[in-house]
Write an enzyme that holds these catalytic residues in place. Structure first.
Site, short mmCIF file in Angstrom:
data_model
loop_
_atom_site.label_atom_id
_atom_site.label_comp_id
_atom_site.label_asym_id
_atom_site.label_seq_id
_atom_site.Cartn_x
_atom_site.Cartn_y
_atom_site.Cartn_z
N GLY A 96 -6.07 0.27 9.14
CA GLY A 96 -5.31 -0.44 10.15
C GLY A 96 -5.81 -1.87 10.18
O GLY A 96 -6.63 -2.25 11.01
N ARG A 97 -5.36 -2.62 9.18
CA ARG A 97 -5.84 -4.00 8.98
C ARG A 97 -5.62 -4.84 10.23
O ARG A 97 -6.51 -5.52 10.70
CB ARG A 97 -5.07 -4.59 7.80
CG ARG A 97 -5.82 -5.54 6.98
CD ARG A 97 -4.97 -5.97 5.81
NE ARG A 97 -3.60 -5.46 5.92
CZ ARG A 97 -2.81 -5.22 4.89
NH1 ARG A 97 -3.26 -5.43 3.68
NH2 ARG A 97 -1.58 -4.78 5.05
N ASP A 126 2.65 -0.63 11.60
CA ASP A 126 2.59 -1.97 12.19
C ASP A 126 3.88 -2.77 11.98
O ASP A 126 3.85 -3.99 11.83
CB ASP A 126 1.39 -2.74 11.61
CG ASP A 126 1.46 -2.87 10.09
OD1 ASP A 126 2.31 -2.21 9.47
OD2 ASP A 126 0.67 -3.64 9.53
N ASP A 139 0.11 2.20 8.35
CA ASP A 139 -0.41 1.44 9.49
C ASP A 139 0.47 1.50 10.74
O ASP A 139 0.01 1.19 11.84
CB ASP A 139 -0.58 -0.03 9.11
CG ASP A 139 -1.78 -0.24 8.19
OD1 ASP A 139 -2.50 0.73 7.92
OD2 ASP A 139 -1.97 -1.38 7.73
N GLY A 180 0.84 -1.20 0.00
CA GLY A 180 0.00 0.00 0.00
C GLY A 180 0.87 1.25 0.00
O GLY A 180 1.84 1.32 0.74
N ARG A 226 0.85 -4.94 -4.99
CA ARG A 226 0.99 -6.11 -4.12
C ARG A 226 1.15 -7.28 -5.07
O ARG A 226 0.17 -7.78 -5.63
CB ARG A 226 -0.27 -6.29 -3.25
CG ARG A 226 -0.58 -5.09 -2.36
CD ARG A 226 -1.72 -5.42 -1.39
NE ARG A 226 -2.29 -4.23 -0.77
CZ ARG A 226 -1.78 -3.62 0.29
NH1 ARG A 226 -0.69 -4.08 0.85
NH2 ARG A 226 -2.38 -2.56 0.81
N GLN A 265 -7.07 8.34 3.51
CA GLN A 265 -6.01 8.29 4.54
C GLN A 265 -4.64 8.00 3.95
O GLN A 265 -3.61 8.19 4.58
CB GLN A 265 -6.33 7.19 5.56
CG GLN A 265 -7.58 7.47 6.35
CD GLN A 265 -8.10 6.22 7.03
OE1 GLN A 265 -7.75 5.94 8.16
NE2 GLN A 265 -8.94 5.46 6.36
N ASP A 282 5.10 -5.04 5.85
CA ASP A 282 5.49 -6.41 6.21
C ASP A 282 5.52 -7.36 5.01
O ASP A 282 6.40 -8.22 4.91
CB ASP A 282 4.62 -6.95 7.34
CG ASP A 282 3.13 -6.77 7.10
OD1 ASP A 282 2.76 -6.20 6.05
OD2 ASP A 282 2.34 -7.20 7.95
N ARG A 303 19.45 10.40 -4.14
CA ARG A 303 20.46 11.45 -3.91
C ARG A 303 21.63 10.93 -3.07
O ARG A 303 22.76 11.37 -3.27
CB ARG A 303 19.80 12.68 -3.29
CG ARG A 303 18.86 13.32 -4.33
CD ARG A 303 18.58 14.75 -4.11
NE ARG A 303 17.92 15.30 -5.29
CZ ARG A 303 17.21 16.41 -5.31
NH1 ARG A 303 17.08 17.12 -4.21
NH2 ARG A 303 16.66 16.83 -6.44
N THR A 356 4.46 2.54 5.36
CA THR A 356 3.06 2.13 5.44
C THR A 356 2.36 3.05 6.42
O THR A 356 2.95 3.43 7.43
CB THR A 356 2.89 0.67 5.91
OG1 THR A 356 1.55 0.46 6.37
CG2 THR A 356 3.81 0.31 7.06
O1 F6P Z 1 -1.36 -1.61 4.55
C1 F6P Z 1 -1.89 -0.35 4.48
C2 F6P Z 1 -3.37 -0.40 4.22
O2 F6P Z 1 -3.75 0.92 3.97
C3 F6P Z 1 -4.24 -1.04 5.31
O3 F6P Z 1 -4.51 -0.18 6.38
C4 F6P Z 1 -5.46 -1.41 4.53
O4 F6P Z 1 -6.14 -2.47 5.15
C5 F6P Z 1 -4.91 -1.84 3.22
O5 F6P Z 1 -3.68 -1.15 3.07
C6 F6P Z 1 -5.79 -1.58 2.03
O6 F6P Z 1 -5.15 -2.06 0.91
P1 F6P Z 1 -5.65 -1.88 -0.58
O7 F6P Z 1 -5.42 -0.46 -0.97
O8 F6P Z 1 -4.81 -2.81 -1.37
O9 F6P Z 1 -7.09 -2.22 -0.57
#
Ligand code: F6P
Length: 328
Positions: free
Chosen positions: A175-176, A134, A132, A15, A76, A260, A107, A29, A130
């Site tokens: 925030g998965r 996390d 998140d 993401g 991804r 976000q 991750d 740079r 990211t």
């Molecule tokens: O990993 C960041 C994130 O924004 C998560 O908070 C969210 O669940 C996910 O990516 C959404 O991913 P996508 O844009 O692939 O639907």
């Protein structure tokens, strides 16, 4: 200094997050500063598999420090999960005489880097990017601060209308698997309740608590729900449950979603991205690999990839207490 490294590739994966452009800029740079060649890879590991590369120099990254998203684009990659995909990626790196890679992502990106290094013994240094927050071994990830500010700004606006109509708003934030955005933005925006995956509040306790605050004189309420929270996963179902059990409020739902992830990065994220970008290239030149560069107590640290993705998210329990006390 490791003399083997003459050409570095950089990619953004997973993401996107505000500050990724600033991160790429810093990597390019710093490479230029050390007289190294630098190559950008489009769409993360997908671009590695397809050989979708572009040469980058100090001027190619002008005017991007302030831009959200990632000009190298992101993906991804499912194909990078396969041995064949990774083999193809390796062959493309060899063909281009690329000696090392900086991977900016979360991750999933680091998990891919571990397997790739195991199979092909290829130097990779990661940068945590990211919204998140996390990732273990770093206090902050690139993009998180900007996302917090975006969420707080949005909830401030929701508060205006919630208050005008005496309504209760459930606001879903990203925030998965992690409640960092929900918890910190919730405190910052003065939410009555915050639901996070790390703590299962249960629907009944939530309703009881909302009843108490109604009795205590509150006319409107904001409940921030992390998308990965157990009872908040089905936010429309949760809204129905509250409607049935708390007739005092009209209940509305707002899902903030991908706003976000966008927007111009905050100064904090720009500086963090710049510091980590410089450190990532320095680490590669120092012979480091299979690590992420992060920030702990405002000092740059190096963390093995395996540590960084351990998954036990470090929610500060004291923050939960602060949220409870300040929302009475
Ligand atoms: O990993 C960041 C994130 O924004 C998560 O908070 C969210 O669940 C996910 O990516 C959404 O991913 P996508 O844009 O692939 O639907």
């Amino acid at each position: 200094m490791n003399p083997i490294i003459k050409k570095i590739a950089v990619l953004t994966s997973g993401g996107d997050a505000p500050g990724m452009n600033a991160a790429i800029r810093a990597v390019v740079r710093t490479s230029s500063y050390h007289n190294l060649e630098c190559v950008g890879v489009y769409r993360g590991y997908e671009g590695l598999i397809e050989g979708d590369f572009t040469p980058l120099n100090a001027r190619s990254v002008k005017n991007i420090i302030n831009r959200g998203g990632t000009f190298l684009k992101s993906a991804r990659s499912q194909r990078f999960r396969t041995k064949e995909g990774r083999q193809q990626a390796y062959e493309n790196l060899q063909k281009e005489n690329i000696d090392a890679l900086v991977a900016i992502g979360g991750d999933g990106t680091f998990a891919g880097a571990i397997v790739f290094n195991e199979e092909h013994d290829f130097p990779i240094v990661g940068m945590p990017g990211t919204i998140d927050n996390d990732i273990n071994g770093t206090d902050f990830t690139i993009g998180y601060d900007t996302a917090l500010n975006t969420v707080v700004e949005a909830i401030d606006k929701i508060r205006d209308t919630a208050n005008s109509h005496n309504r209760l708003f459930l606001v879903e934030v990203m925030g998965r698997d992690a409640g960092d955005i929900a918890l910190n933005a919730g405190i910052g925006a003065g939410a009555e309740e915050i639901l996070i995956p790390e703590q299962d509040m249960g629907r009944d306790r939530l309703v009881a608590s909302l009843k108490r605050s109604k009795k205590a004189g509150k006319s409107s309420s904001i409940v921030v729900v992390a998308e990965g929270d157990q009872i908040g996963k089905n936010i429309l179902g949760l809204a129905d449950y509250i409607r049935e059990n708390l007739q005092e409020y009209e209940v509305k739902v707002t899902v903030l979603g991908h706003i976000q992830r966008g927007g111009s990065p905050s100064c904090y994220d720009r500086v963090l991205a710049s510091r980590l970008g410089v450190s990532a290239v320095d680490a590669l030149l120092d012979g480091k690999r299979d690590i992420m560069v992060g920030i702990m107590h405002n000092k740059i640290v190096q963390v093995p990839f395996a540590e960084s993705i351990k998954g036990d998210n470090h929610i500060d329990l004291d923050l939960i207490r602060v949220a409870d006390i300040t929302s009475v």
